[in-house]
Design an enzyme around this catalytic site. Structure first.
Site, PDB file in Angstrom:
ATOM      1  N   ASP A 126      21.295  13.920  61.759  1.00 19.88           N
ATOM      2  CA  ASP A 126      21.752  15.276  61.528  1.00 19.88           C
ATOM      3  C   ASP A 126      23.285  15.204  61.519  1.00 19.88           C
ATOM      4  OD1 ASP A 126      21.902  18.147  61.602  1.00 19.88           O
ATOM      5  OD2 ASP A 126      22.262  17.994  63.763  1.00 19.88           O
TER       6      ASP A 126
ATOM      7  N   ASP B 296      25.828  18.318  61.886  1.00 24.37           N
ATOM      8  CA  ASP B 296      26.458  19.255  62.816  1.00 24.37           C
ATOM      9  C   ASP B 296      25.970  19.006  64.237  1.00 24.37           C
ATOM     10  OD1 ASP B 296      27.716  20.540  60.705  1.00 24.37           O
ATOM     11  OD2 ASP B 296      26.100  21.969  60.412  1.00 24.37           O
TER      12      ASP B 296
HETATM   13  P1  B16 Z   1      25.721  26.489  56.372  1.00 23.84           P
HETATM   14  P2  B16 Z   1      22.646  20.738  60.477  1.00 23.84           P
HETATM   15  C1  B16 Z   1      22.972  23.366  60.204  1.00 23.84           C
HETATM   16  O1  B16 Z   1      23.399  22.065  60.000  1.00 23.84           O
HETATM   17  C2  B16 Z   1      23.611  23.963  61.440  1.00 23.84           C
HETATM   18  O2  B16 Z   1      23.135  23.319  62.608  1.00 23.84           O
HETATM   19  C3  B16 Z   1      23.275  25.429  61.531  1.00 23.84           C
HETATM   20  O3  B16 Z   1      23.870  26.004  62.678  1.00 23.84           O
HETATM   21  C4  B16 Z   1      23.749  26.138  60.250  1.00 23.84           C
HETATM   22  O4  B16 Z   1      23.409  27.499  60.278  1.00 23.84           O
HETATM   23  C5  B16 Z   1      23.084  25.464  59.054  1.00 23.84           C
HETATM   24  O5  B16 Z   1      23.414  24.080  59.061  1.00 23.84           O
HETATM   25  C6  B16 Z   1      23.507  26.073  57.734  1.00 23.84           C
HETATM   26  O6  B16 Z   1      24.854  25.804  57.527  1.00 23.84           O
HETATM   27  O7  B16 Z   1      25.902  27.927  56.733  1.00 23.84           O
HETATM   28  O8  B16 Z   1      27.031  25.703  56.424  1.00 23.84           O
HETATM   29  O9  B16 Z   1      24.982  26.271  55.074  1.00 23.84           O
HETATM   30  O10 B16 Z   1      22.527  20.864  61.969  1.00 23.84           O
HETATM   31  O11 B16 Z   1      21.344  20.660  59.730  1.00 23.84           O
HETATM   32  O12 B16 Z   1      23.627  19.655  60.075  1.00 23.84           O
HETATM   33 MG    MG Z   2      22.780  19.904  64.238  1.00 25.11          MG
END
Ligand code: B16
Ligand code: MG
Length: 216
Positions: free
Chosen positions: A10, A12
């Protein structure tokens, strides 16, 4: 032959602390809307899509928002977030990430990033790690977000490795569920309570000796 041949990360909260920026951007929006929001509620947002995240925040509001308003506010949060991630540099890699990737390379283990974030490519560019991975999932190709296993299965398919020979690493509850549903071995990092369903729980990627042991 080693039991595991691929590691799927992952982004984030695992490779860099953008989870913090997602929180700060949502907090700014929630404060503007006068809606209570804290880090405990934020744990539920990790790994879930932008609009689903907004729905969770709106649970604390008495006001009903139209679909148009929801899209407007989700977009507003994204603008705050995009401003914040402009400042990301390679120094923002979390502890142990680079060394762990090098160790995996030495062992011939394939690597991928599975992030549902539409901003993942910008973050990866700013961290200057694009070439270190064999595959990076394009969130636009994914129909179902975590906890659906689709994103992890998509990464394994592109690596050409069967899911049971992959290890997934996540900081979110939704992500750990997605990894398990994909039939992979789940490693959880960060808040131990959030990732309690993982097969192995680590503080961060500076503690990866246990994963390297699994690789033989
Ligand atoms: P965006 P991951 C996720 O990333 C985040 O953990 C989550 O908090 C966020 O809402 C989601 O991506 C969408 O992100 O708004 O930038 O499209 O943890 O899968 O890397
Ligand atoms: Mg994450």
């Amino acid at each position: 032959m080693a039991r595991y041949r691929g590691v799927i990360f992952d982004l984030d909260g695992v490779i860099t602390d953008t989870a913090r920026y997602h929180y700060l951007a949502w907090k700014k929006l929630a404060d503007e809307l006068g809606i209570y929001f804290d880090e405990v509620i934020n744990e539920r947002l990790k790994g879930v899509s932008r609009l689903e995240s907004l729905e969770i925040i709106l649970e604390k509001s008495d006001k009903k928002y139209s679909q148009e308003e929801k899209e407007y506010y989700a977009n507003k949060k994204n603008e705050y977030y995009k401003e914040m991630i402009k400042r990301i540099t390679p120094q923002d890699l979390l502890p142990g990430v680079e060394r762990f990737i090098e160790e995996l390379k030495k062992r011939g283990i394939k690597t991928a990033i599975a992030s549902v974030s539409k901003n993942a490519f910008t973050v990866v560019e700013n961290l200057k790690i694009k070439d270190k991975f064999d595959y990076i999932v394009d969130a636009n190709e994914i129909k179902h977000g975590k906890p659906d296993p689709e994103i992890f299965l998509n990464a394994a398919k592109h690596l050409g490795i069967s899911p049971e020979k992959c290890i997934g690493i996540e900081d979110s509850a939704a992500g750990i569920t997605a990894i398990k549903r994909a039939g992979m071995y789940a490693v959880g990092v960060g808040n131990p309570e959030t990732v309690k369903e993982a097969d192995l729980i680590l503080k961060d990627l500076s503690e990866t000796d246990k994963i390297l042991e699994l690789l033989g």
